[in-house]
Design an enzyme around this catalytic site. Sequence first.
Site, PDB file in Angstrom:
ATOM      1  N   ASN A   7       0.863  -1.168   0.000  1.00 16.58           N
ATOM      2  CA  ASN A   7       0.000   0.000   0.000  1.00 16.58           C
ATOM      3  C   ASN A   7       0.910   1.231   0.000  1.00 16.58           C
ATOM      4  O   ASN A   7       1.502   1.565   1.027  1.00 16.58           O
ATOM      5  CB  ASN A   7      -0.890  -0.039   1.256  1.00 16.58           C
ATOM      6  CG  ASN A   7      -1.899   1.088   1.283  1.00 16.58           C
ATOM      7  OD1 ASN A   7      -1.913   1.952   0.402  1.00 16.58           O
ATOM      8  ND2 ASN A   7      -2.739   1.086   2.307  1.00 16.58           N
ATOM      9  N   ARG A  86      -2.544  -1.972  -3.617  1.00 16.92           N
ATOM     10  CA  ARG A  86      -3.770  -1.212  -3.418  1.00 16.92           C
ATOM     11  C   ARG A  86      -3.720   0.013  -4.337  1.00 16.92           C
ATOM     12  O   ARG A  86      -2.752   0.774  -4.314  1.00 16.92           O
ATOM     13  CB  ARG A  86      -3.826  -0.744  -1.967  1.00 16.92           C
ATOM     14  CG  ARG A  86      -5.048   0.022  -1.713  1.00 16.92           C
ATOM     15  CD  ARG A  86      -4.991   0.738  -0.420  1.00 16.92           C
ATOM     16  NE  ARG A  86      -6.350   1.032  -0.034  1.00 16.92           N
ATOM     17  CZ  ARG A  86      -6.760   1.053   1.194  1.00 16.92           C
ATOM     18  NH1 ARG A  86      -5.925   0.781   2.160  1.00 16.92           N
ATOM     19  NH2 ARG A  86      -7.993   1.344   1.471  1.00 16.92           N
ATOM     20  N   HIS A 175     -12.861   3.083   0.033  1.00 16.98           N
ATOM     21  CA  HIS A 175     -12.820   2.041   1.075  1.00 16.98           C
ATOM     22  C   HIS A 175     -13.484   0.747   0.598  1.00 16.98           C
ATOM     23  O   HIS A 175     -13.938  -0.053   1.403  1.00 16.98           O
ATOM     24  CB  HIS A 175     -13.548   2.479   2.372  1.00 16.98           C
ATOM     25  CG  HIS A 175     -12.894   3.607   3.093  1.00 16.98           C
ATOM     26  ND1 HIS A 175     -13.622   4.572   3.732  1.00 16.98           N
ATOM     27  CD2 HIS A 175     -11.604   3.905   3.316  1.00 16.98           C
ATOM     28  CE1 HIS A 175     -12.798   5.444   4.302  1.00 16.98           C
ATOM     29  NE2 HIS A 175     -11.557   5.051   4.054  1.00 16.98           N
ATOM     30  N   ARG A 236     -11.860  15.796   7.994  1.00 19.02           N
ATOM     31  CA  ARG A 236     -12.659  16.125   6.801  1.00 19.02           C
ATOM     32  C   ARG A 236     -14.110  16.396   7.201  1.00 19.02           C
ATOM     33  O   ARG A 236     -14.636  15.744   8.099  1.00 19.02           O
ATOM     34  CB  ARG A 236     -12.618  14.967   5.804  1.00 19.02           C
ATOM     35  CG  ARG A 236     -11.325  14.883   5.047  1.00 19.02           C
ATOM     36  CD  ARG A 236     -11.294  13.653   4.147  1.00 19.02           C
ATOM     37  NE  ARG A 236     -10.304  12.703   4.602  1.00 19.02           N
ATOM     38  CZ  ARG A 236     -10.212  11.444   4.171  1.00 19.02           C
ATOM     39  NH1 ARG A 236     -11.061  10.989   3.274  1.00 19.02           N
ATOM     40  NH2 ARG A 236      -9.285  10.644   4.639  1.00 19.02           N
ATOM     41  N   GLU A 379      -7.917  -5.384   4.875  1.00 18.16           N
ATOM     42  CA  GLU A 379      -7.862  -5.079   3.445  1.00 18.16           C
ATOM     43  C   GLU A 379      -6.724  -5.831   2.771  1.00 18.16           C
ATOM     44  O   GLU A 379      -6.848  -6.301   1.647  1.00 18.16           O
ATOM     45  CB  GLU A 379      -7.692  -3.570   3.255  1.00 18.16           C
ATOM     46  CG  GLU A 379      -8.956  -2.813   3.648  1.00 18.16           C
ATOM     47  CD  GLU A 379      -8.697  -1.387   4.049  1.00 18.16           C
ATOM     48  OE1 GLU A 379      -8.044  -1.180   5.092  1.00 18.16           O
ATOM     49  OE2 GLU A 379      -9.135  -0.479   3.331  1.00 18.16           O
TER      50      GLU A 379
END
Length: 394
Positions: A7, A86, A175, A236, A379
Site C-alpha cells: 500500500n 492497493r 474504502h 474532513r 484489506e
Amino acid sequence: MKILVLNCGSSSIKFKLFEMPEEILISYGSVEKIGEEISIFKYYGKVKIEEKLKVETHQKGIEFIAKTLVENEIENIEEIKGIGHRVVHGGEGFERSTIIDENVIKKIEEYIFLAPLHNPHNLAGIKACIKIFPKSIQVAAFDTAFHTTISEISYLYAIPYSFYEKYKIRRYGFHGISHRYVARRASEIMGKGKYDINAITCHLGNGCSITAVKNGKSFDTSMGLTPLEGLIMGTRCGDIDPGIILYFLEGLNFKSSEVSEILNKKSGLLGISGVSNDFRNLLPLYNKDKKVTLAIDMFCYRIKKYIGSYMAILGKVDAIVFTGGIGENVPLIREKALSNLEIFGVILDIEKNKEIIGKESEISKEESIVKIFVIPTNEELRIAFDTYQLIINS
Ligand code: AMP
C-alpha cells in the site's frame, strides 16, 4: 504461495507478506517519511526491526523491503509469486482486481486526474515492483471497484448531465476493499451466500464511509467523487452545503487552496472540537469538554442519519457492521449511532458492546432482527486473496 501486499502512499509504504491460501501472515511493516531527511523502517516477522535510515524514493523503499524479506523469511525474491497493490482510483474502468499489464498501467495513469494525491504513488510502487520482482505477477486491487455496481440513480449528482459525460463527475466511493471484506465476512458468520446478504457497513477510521450492500453488492455509499463527502471524519467535513464553498471563495475571498485545506485538514472532529482528530484524545474529554462532546455527538448523529436512509433504500437489512480504527475500538460510537433504532429491529446488546474492543463479535441482542457485528477489517488479506485467485486462474 507467497503473496506480498503493498500500500504505497505519498510518503509511505505499508506491506504484508502472506502464505496463501492458508492466510498466514508471515511478516509485515512499513517505510515511513520517504523522501525526508530521516525515514523510518519497521519490520515484524522472524525478527523485529525498527530503524531510522534515509529512503529517497518508493523504489528504494521497496528494494529495502525485498532485501529484508530475503534475509529473514524467504530464499530468494522469486519465491514471491504475486504482488497485490492497493490502487485508490480505478474510475469506471475496473470492476474488480486485475492483473497489471501495460494497458492497466495506462488506465491507472488516466485516472490520476480523479485521485492526484493517491494514484501517482500507487503507480510508483507498481513500477518499482515490476523492476525489483520481474518474475512476480502484479495485481491491482482498487478502492473504487466494489462500488462500480452502484446505479446511476445514486452515482449521478444533479448537476448538468454533460458534466458526467465530459468530465466523469459522479460518485465513485472509496474504502471498497474494506466494505467488501466485512460484507463477505458478515455473510460467512451468518451462514449466508456472499450474494445473499443485505448489510450496512460502517468503515470508521481516519477516513469514514458507510455503504449500503444489497445482495452482496455495493448499492450506495457515502463518499463521492472524492473521499470528502459523507460522514464526518477526523479532519474532513463530510456532507456540507456546496453554497458554503461559494461563500468561502466569493464572500470571504479565500483561495481555493485555503478552502481545500479547511475542508480536508481543519474540519471534522478536529474542526469542531478544536482539540484533536483522534478518538484516543477525544474520549477522555467526552461530557467534560463542551466542544469535544459536540464533535462526538455530531459524528454519531451523521452515522445514524446515514444508517436510517440506507435502511430505507435497502428495505430489508440483515446486518450492520462496524469496522476501522474507530468502528472496532470505540463502543461509545456504536452505542450512540445505534440508539433508539429498536423500532427498526436494531437492538444493541449494550453490555456486550462495551466489552468488544478490536475483535470480531456479534454485539446485537438475540431478539434483534438486524444483527450487529464488529468485524476488524483486513484489506491486505482481501488483496492477497484476490491476487492468489487471479494467479491460480491465469
Ligand atoms: P484507521 O484509519 O482505521 O487506522 O483508524 C484510525 C483512527 O481510529 C484514529 O485516528 C483513532 O481516532 C481511532 N482509533 C484507533 N485505535 C483506537 C483505540 N484503541 N481507541 C480509540 N480510538 C482508536
